[in-house]
Motif scaffolding. Sequence first.
Motif, PDB file in Angstrom:
ATOM      1  N   VAL A 116      33.371  37.381  54.830  1.00 29.89           N
ATOM      2  CA  VAL A 116      34.566  36.937  54.111  1.00 29.89           C
ATOM      3  C   VAL A 116      34.233  36.758  52.633  1.00 29.89           C
ATOM      4  N   LEU A 117      35.086  37.281  51.752  1.00 31.24           N
ATOM      5  CA  LEU A 117      34.935  37.059  50.319  1.00 31.24           C
ATOM      6  C   LEU A 117      35.440  35.662  49.985  1.00 31.24           C
ATOM      7  N   VAL A 118      34.555  34.820  49.431  1.00 30.23           N
ATOM      8  CA  VAL A 118      34.915  33.474  48.994  1.00 30.23           C
ATOM      9  C   VAL A 118      34.894  33.492  47.472  1.00 30.23           C
ATOM     10  N   GLN A 119      36.019  33.154  46.874  1.00 28.79           N
ATOM     11  CA  GLN A 119      36.216  33.379  45.445  1.00 28.79           C
ATOM     12  C   GLN A 119      36.739  32.099  44.812  1.00 28.79           C
ATOM     13  N   SER A 120      36.191  31.724  43.642  1.00 27.52           N
ATOM     14  CA  SER A 120      36.478  30.380  43.121  1.00 27.52           C
ATOM     15  C   SER A 120      36.787  30.373  41.639  1.00 27.52           C
ATOM     16  N   GLY A 121      37.666  29.442  41.281  1.00 24.00           N
ATOM     17  CA  GLY A 121      37.955  29.151  39.886  1.00 24.00           C
ATOM     18  C   GLY A 121      38.948  30.105  39.258  1.00 24.00           C
ATOM     19  N   GLY A 122      39.051  30.009  37.943  1.00 22.73           N
ATOM     20  CA  GLY A 122      39.995  30.806  37.189  1.00 22.73           C
ATOM     21  C   GLY A 122      40.587  29.999  36.048  1.00 22.73           C
ATOM     22  N   TYR A 123      41.827  30.256  35.736  1.00 19.09           N
ATOM     23  CA  TYR A 123      42.463  29.704  34.542  1.00 19.09           C
ATOM     24  C   TYR A 123      43.728  28.946  34.946  1.00 19.09           C
ATOM     25  N   ARG A 124      43.992  27.866  34.228  1.00 16.10           N
ATOM     26  CA  ARG A 124      45.188  27.062  34.439  1.00 16.10           C
ATOM     27  C   ARG A 124      45.357  26.685  35.906  1.00 16.10           C
ATOM     28  N   LEU A 125      46.429  27.161  36.568  1.00 12.25           N
ATOM     29  CA  LEU A 125      46.654  26.763  37.955  1.00 12.25           C
ATOM     30  C   LEU A 125      45.593  27.312  38.904  1.00 12.25           C
ATOM     31  N   GLY A 126      44.721  28.201  38.398  1.00  8.53           N
ATOM     32  CA  GLY A 126      43.670  28.749  39.245  1.00  8.53           C
ATOM     33  C   GLY A 126      42.313  28.109  39.064  1.00  8.53           C
ATOM     34  N   GLU A 127      42.186  27.143  38.153  1.00  6.29           N
ATOM     35  CA  GLU A 127      40.856  26.680  37.755  1.00  6.29           C
ATOM     36  C   GLU A 127      40.131  25.844  38.809  1.00  6.29           C
ATOM     37  N   ARG A 128      40.859  25.288  39.791  1.00  2.00           N
ATOM     38  CA  ARG A 128      40.209  24.519  40.862  1.00  2.00           C
ATOM     39  C   ARG A 128      40.450  25.141  42.245  1.00  2.00           C
ATOM     40  N   VAL A 129      40.893  26.372  42.247  1.00  2.28           N
ATOM     41  CA  VAL A 129      41.262  27.035  43.492  1.00  2.28           C
ATOM     42  C   VAL A 129      40.050  27.742  44.103  1.00  2.28           C
ATOM     43  N   VAL A 130      39.928  27.646  45.416  1.00  4.69           N
ATOM     44  CA  VAL A 130      38.990  28.474  46.174  1.00  4.69           C
ATOM     45  C   VAL A 130      39.811  29.397  47.069  1.00  4.69           C
ATOM     46  N   ARG A 131      39.574  30.687  46.935  1.00  5.39           N
ATOM     47  CA  ARG A 131      40.340  31.695  47.676  1.00  5.39           C
ATOM     48  C   ARG A 131      39.422  32.398  48.674  1.00  5.39           C
ATOM     49  N   SER A 132      39.982  32.934  49.705  1.00 10.30           N
ATOM     50  CA  SER A 132      39.191  33.707  50.662  1.00 10.30           C
ATOM     51  C   SER A 132      39.962  34.957  51.060  1.00 10.30           C
ATOM     52  N   PHE A 133      39.176  35.988  51.352  1.00 14.39           N
ATOM     53  CA  PHE A 133      39.774  37.247  51.803  1.00 14.39           C
ATOM     54  C   PHE A 133      38.953  37.754  52.974  1.00 14.39           C
ATOM     55  N   ASN A 134      39.610  37.885  54.121  1.00 17.06           N
ATOM     56  CA  ASN A 134      38.959  38.322  55.344  1.00 17.06           C
ATOM     57  C   ASN A 134      39.106  39.843  55.480  1.00 17.06           C
ATOM     58  N   PRO A 135      38.013  40.553  55.775  1.00 17.66           N
ATOM     59  CA  PRO A 135      38.108  42.018  55.847  1.00 17.66           C
ATOM     60  C   PRO A 135      38.769  42.504  57.128  1.00 17.66           C
ATOM     61  N   CYS A 136      40.093  42.542  57.143  1.00 21.66           N
ATOM     62  CA  CYS A 136      40.826  43.097  58.283  1.00 21.66           C
ATOM     63  C   CYS A 136      41.973  43.958  57.763  1.00 21.66           C
ATOM     64  N   ALA A 137      42.592  44.698  58.662  1.00 22.72           N
ATOM     65  CA  ALA A 137      43.517  45.760  58.271  1.00 22.72           C
ATOM     66  C   ALA A 137      44.706  45.265  57.457  1.00 22.72           C
ATOM     67  N   ASP A 138      45.268  44.097  57.807  1.00 20.26           N
ATOM     68  CA  ASP A 138      46.464  43.634  57.111  1.00 20.26           C
ATOM     69  C   ASP A 138      46.276  42.254  56.474  1.00 20.26           C
ATOM     70  N   CYS A 139      45.033  41.839  56.265  1.00 21.11           N
ATOM     71  CA  CYS A 139      44.772  40.517  55.681  1.00 21.11           C
ATOM     72  C   CYS A 139      45.134  40.482  54.202  1.00 21.11           C
ATOM     73  N   ASP A 140      45.419  39.271  53.737  1.00 22.09           N
ATOM     74  CA  ASP A 140      45.704  39.053  52.324  1.00 22.09           C
ATOM     75  C   ASP A 140      44.973  37.777  51.896  1.00 22.09           C
ATOM     76  N   TRP A 141      45.074  37.460  50.622  1.00 24.76           N
ATOM     77  CA  TRP A 141      44.391  36.291  50.080  1.00 24.76           C
ATOM     78  C   TRP A 141      44.931  34.993  50.689  1.00 24.76           C
ATOM     79  N   VAL A 142      44.009  34.060  50.967  1.00 26.46           N
ATOM     80  CA  VAL A 142      44.350  32.693  51.363  1.00 26.46           C
ATOM     81  C   VAL A 142      43.794  31.772  50.302  1.00 26.46           C
ATOM     82  N   GLU A 143      44.616  30.828  49.809  1.00 19.47           N
ATOM     83  CA  GLU A 143      44.227  30.022  48.660  1.00 19.47           C
ATOM     84  C   GLU A 143      44.260  28.532  48.966  1.00 19.47           C
ATOM     85  N   ASP A 144      43.176  27.844  48.574  1.00 25.36           N
ATOM     86  CA  ASP A 144      43.066  26.390  48.688  1.00 25.36           C
ATOM     87  C   ASP A 144      43.141  25.824  47.276  1.00 25.36           C
ATOM     88  N   ALA A 145      44.255  25.197  46.958  1.00 27.35           N
ATOM     89  CA  ALA A 145      44.511  24.751  45.584  1.00 27.35           C
ATOM     90  C   ALA A 145      43.539  23.682  45.110  1.00 27.35           C
TER      91      ALA A 145
END
Length: 548
Positions: A116-145
């Motif tokens: 699973v891709l675990v992805q963190s941080g960013g700008y403004r509303l994204g600066e404290r977010v941790v996101r994940s992306f599971n490698p499956c056929a129809d998966c999309d980003w899941v975000e923990d604010a």
Amino acid sequence: METRSLLLLLFAITSLFISAIGGQLYLGRWKLLKRSIGISAMHMQLLPNDKMIMFDRTDFGPSNLSLPEGKCISESHNTDCFCHSVEFDSINGNIRPLTILTDTWCSSGALSENGVLVQSGGYRLGERVVRSFNPCADCDWVEDANGLITPRWYASNQVLPDGKKFIVVGGRYQFNYEFIPKTSSSDQTLYQLPFLKETRYSPLIPNNLYPFLHLSADGNLFVFANDRAILLDYVNNKVVKNYPVMPGGISRNYPSTGSSALLPLILHGNFSIIPNAEVFICGGTLPDSNQKADAGEFIAASKSCGRLVINTANPSWEMEEMPMNRVMGDMIMLPTGDVLIINGAAKGTAGWNSAREPVLSPVLYRPNTPKNNNTSRFEIMSPSTIPRLYHSTAHLISDGRVLVGGSNPNRKYNFTALYPTELSLEAFYPPYLSSNTSRPSITAIVPGVNLGYKQKFSMWFQLKEEESLGNIYVTMVAPSFTTHSLAMNQRLLVLAMDDNGVQNVAAGNNYVVHVNTPATPALAPAGYYQLFVVHEGVPSKATWVHIK
């Protein structure tokens, strides 16, 4: 614009691996894969299903790809129905639009033990977010604010030995680190790291952003900022080693933006022997170059490189020079153990419109070549026609090519600027993919692709019928999260082979070699790796293996 399009077309259909330009031979070739993927590839991560996740930032403005119906993003009373993340299939070239709700600008990431891709941080509303992306056929980003304790913009990530935990270091105005995901009480603590404040070249600068991180062979963390480094025992929040200052007075981290790699870890059959862990750092520029670029003066980037064995008693820098000046170069480990330095500029720094003189030719660095006055470890490769400057990326894929995308030194998507926003994706073919070179092919992994530590396995491979057996070695490559000239978590191991060597086991040039897996998770954090067999300097296509 018509001339540029014609040049792109010529490079897309060329089949020459060696071209003469100005009387000099250049190696490798380029191929345009997509004139537009819809977005500018600021961030890249290859998944174990050979899909590449690419994204830029959600506030770039209209991209060339729309979000699926019902997926529009609302932020600060603005509605954005344009896509800023895609999944690219590196095998068939298909593109699938993805949805990110919070801004990923200048963020970081890593691949977990389960792929699973675990992805963190960013700008403004994204600066404290941790996101994940599971490698499956129809998966999309899941975000923990609220996945991070503190805002992380321009921070760096490193996967830790268990493959489940990640350390997130630094970021704008952040002289500290923390751990994700938050699965224990210790993960709720913010750990101070004064080193990040001490290594600023001026108190007026927020700090050196995107520090270089490498997991050493003993499990401690190498942290490099501008011109010096420490070894951090992150378990006990203690600096266990201070390294000598890198000579030359050059700043290497954003916005001066050099690049860094951990050179191949050469493993031993004796599991008790810990291999040398050697860091390689190249490029960057003088500390005040960014301020001068903002004023319209573009200082020449540095040619200098340094190597440092970080797990010896008294390490010292071994310095050398690239063939050309380079800032914002991407450093990509090839399956052979050589290093490709690609993208960037000869003058200026990272930042909005802050660089000049794109460096179109990659260089290949051969770390095992003896250093003397008559031999260079560097070799100049064939040039691209597309400038890849700020916000460009590069990534190794399983067939041995290097994908190259991105470049947007403009505040929005701008296709008429001096260096336009790039939506294209191209592939660089290293010299080992020459049309007159035959490749070995892996035919079986016994007992299977699920491996443990201190384990012996057998790799079966085949050579072309007319080819005689030459030098063989086996490499294992961890896919990286690449952005801003960092290849986070990139790692290459040369596996120890059995003393019996390579055995011919069947007609048709079929062979088997018995190989030892790494001894500890500190050498190879649990997770997915691309396994290659290299014959006479030519790698096979990769087979994905999993170790835990």
